[in-house]
Design a protein around this motif. Structure first.
Motif, mmCIF file in Angstrom:
data_model
loop_
_atom_site.group_PDB
_atom_site.id
_atom_site.type_symbol
_atom_site.label_atom_id
_atom_site.label_comp_id
_atom_site.label_asym_id
_atom_site.label_seq_id
_atom_site.Cartn_x
_atom_site.Cartn_y
_atom_site.Cartn_z
ATOM 1 N N ASN A 36 -15.098 18.568 -55.450
ATOM 2 C CA ASN A 36 -15.140 19.730 -54.551
ATOM 3 C C ASN A 36 -15.929 19.449 -53.277
ATOM 4 N N VAL A 37 -15.520 18.424 -52.568
ATOM 5 C CA VAL A 37 -16.218 18.033 -51.344
ATOM 6 C C VAL A 37 -15.586 18.701 -50.127
ATOM 7 N N SER A 38 -16.398 19.464 -49.406
ATOM 8 C CA SER A 38 -15.937 20.063 -48.158
ATOM 9 C C SER A 38 -16.790 19.646 -46.969
ATOM 10 N N ALA A 39 -17.953 19.045 -47.244
ATOM 11 C CA ALA A 39 -18.841 18.602 -46.161
ATOM 12 C C ALA A 39 -19.489 17.278 -46.559
ATOM 13 N N LEU A 52 -15.075 7.097 -42.336
ATOM 14 C CA LEU A 52 -13.609 7.099 -42.277
ATOM 15 C C LEU A 52 -13.004 6.944 -43.673
ATOM 16 N N MET A 53 -13.605 6.121 -44.504
ATOM 17 C CA MET A 53 -13.124 5.982 -45.876
ATOM 18 C C MET A 53 -13.215 7.317 -46.614
ATOM 19 N N LEU A 54 -14.292 8.056 -46.381
ATOM 20 C CA LEU A 54 -14.465 9.337 -47.053
ATOM 21 C C LEU A 54 -13.577 10.419 -46.442
ATOM 22 N N ALA A 55 -13.286 10.306 -45.153
ATOM 23 C CA ALA A 55 -12.332 11.231 -44.538
ATOM 24 C C ALA A 55 -10.943 11.027 -45.146
ATOM 25 N N GLN A 56 -10.603 9.780 -45.430
ATOM 26 C CA GLN A 56 -9.335 9.487 -46.095
ATOM 27 C C GLN A 56 -9.327 10.061 -47.517
ATOM 28 N N ARG A 57 -10.418 9.909 -48.224
ATOM 29 C CA ARG A 57 -10.485 10.369 -49.613
ATOM 30 C C ARG A 57 -10.493 11.896 -49.712
ATOM 31 N N TYR A 58 -11.131 12.554 -48.748
ATOM 32 C CA TYR A 58 -11.271 14.011 -48.802
ATOM 33 C C TYR A 58 -10.613 14.656 -47.579
ATOM 34 N N PRO A 59 -9.287 14.762 -47.583
ATOM 35 C CA PRO A 59 -8.588 15.358 -46.435
ATOM 36 C C PRO A 59 -9.079 16.777 -46.170
#
Length: 236
Positions: A36-39, A52-59
């Motif tokens: 449940n990642v939003s931030a 960027l890797m985490l932006a890919q993982r958590y659209p």
């Protein structure tokens, strides 16, 4: 390695960064997960690769990235701008202490921090800034994390073994934080642990421990290493 590193879903230009993309950083980005990642917050983003890797993982998650080096911050901002993700991504230039009073809280905080503690200082000023930190730095870092982390969130960092053990034994109890999981990293399966990735949170949970060898043999990456980075690396 050239100045541009191509991943499966994004590209990182690292030409203006003192510290280039490295194994520590991508392993952290590949291993760091939370529900449940939003931030997301990346402390010391450098090229911006972990963010960027985490932006890919958590659209769709909002991704903030702190960077103290002005040139690196500009480079990371460029890499965010050209990325194909719909995430809200921004670079916060300056030290993490400068954002202590912000009201923003995060579900996932990551850091590939400078950890050449007590090492011979590098004469290059920017590399010195990127690589060297002393105990007070980590004391401030953990205090910052404790203030910025949501109750159900987690902080992931990669550090050498002795530093990891000191942080867990000394710093976490000071801020009511708990080690929830750790990944022991070796170059080869038969060699000593050289790094640990720590998962730290505000909830005390049963400790999950695992290990990873980077190489199966000289020049050949292990299956475990490839599994962690397969969602991101073109070669895997």
């Amino acid at each position: 390695m050239g100045s541009v590193f191509k991943f499966k879903q994004f590209v990182v230009d690292q030409g203006n960064c003192a510290m280039k993309i490295n194994t520590d950083g991508v392993l952290l980005g590949g291993w760091a997960t939370e529900a449940n990642v939003s931030a997301v917050l990346d402390i010391g983003t450098g090229t911006g690769v972990i963010a960027l890797m985490l932006a890919q993982r958590y659209p769709g998650a909002a991704v903030d990235a702190i960077e103290i080096d002005e040139v690196a911050a500009q480079q990371a901002a460029y890499n965010f701008e050209v990325a194909p993700f719909t995430n809200s991504m921004q670079v916060l230039e300056g030290s993490f202490e400068a954002y202590q009073d912000s009201d923003t809280r995060y579900d996932l905080i990551v850091s590939n921090p400078p950890f050449y503690t007590n090492a011979l200082h590098n004469p290059d000023a920017r590399k010195k800034l990127a690589r060297h930190a002393d105990a007070p730095f980590f004391e401030k870092l953990i205090a910052f994390v404790a203030a910025k982390l949501n109750d159900n969130g987690s902080f992931h960092c990669i550090v050498p073994t002795e530093l990891a053990d000191w942080m867990v034994a000394t710093l976490l109890p000071m801020h009511q934080l708990f080690l929830q999981a750790e990944l022991e990293i070796r170059s080869f399966a038969e060699e000593p642990v050289i790094r640990k990735i720590l998962k730290i949170g505000k909830e005390e949970k049963r400790l999950q421990q695992d290990g990873l060898a980077i190489y199966a043999e000289r020049g050949v990456y292990s299956e475990a290493y490839k599994t962690v980075l397969k969602p991101f690396f073109l070669a895997f």
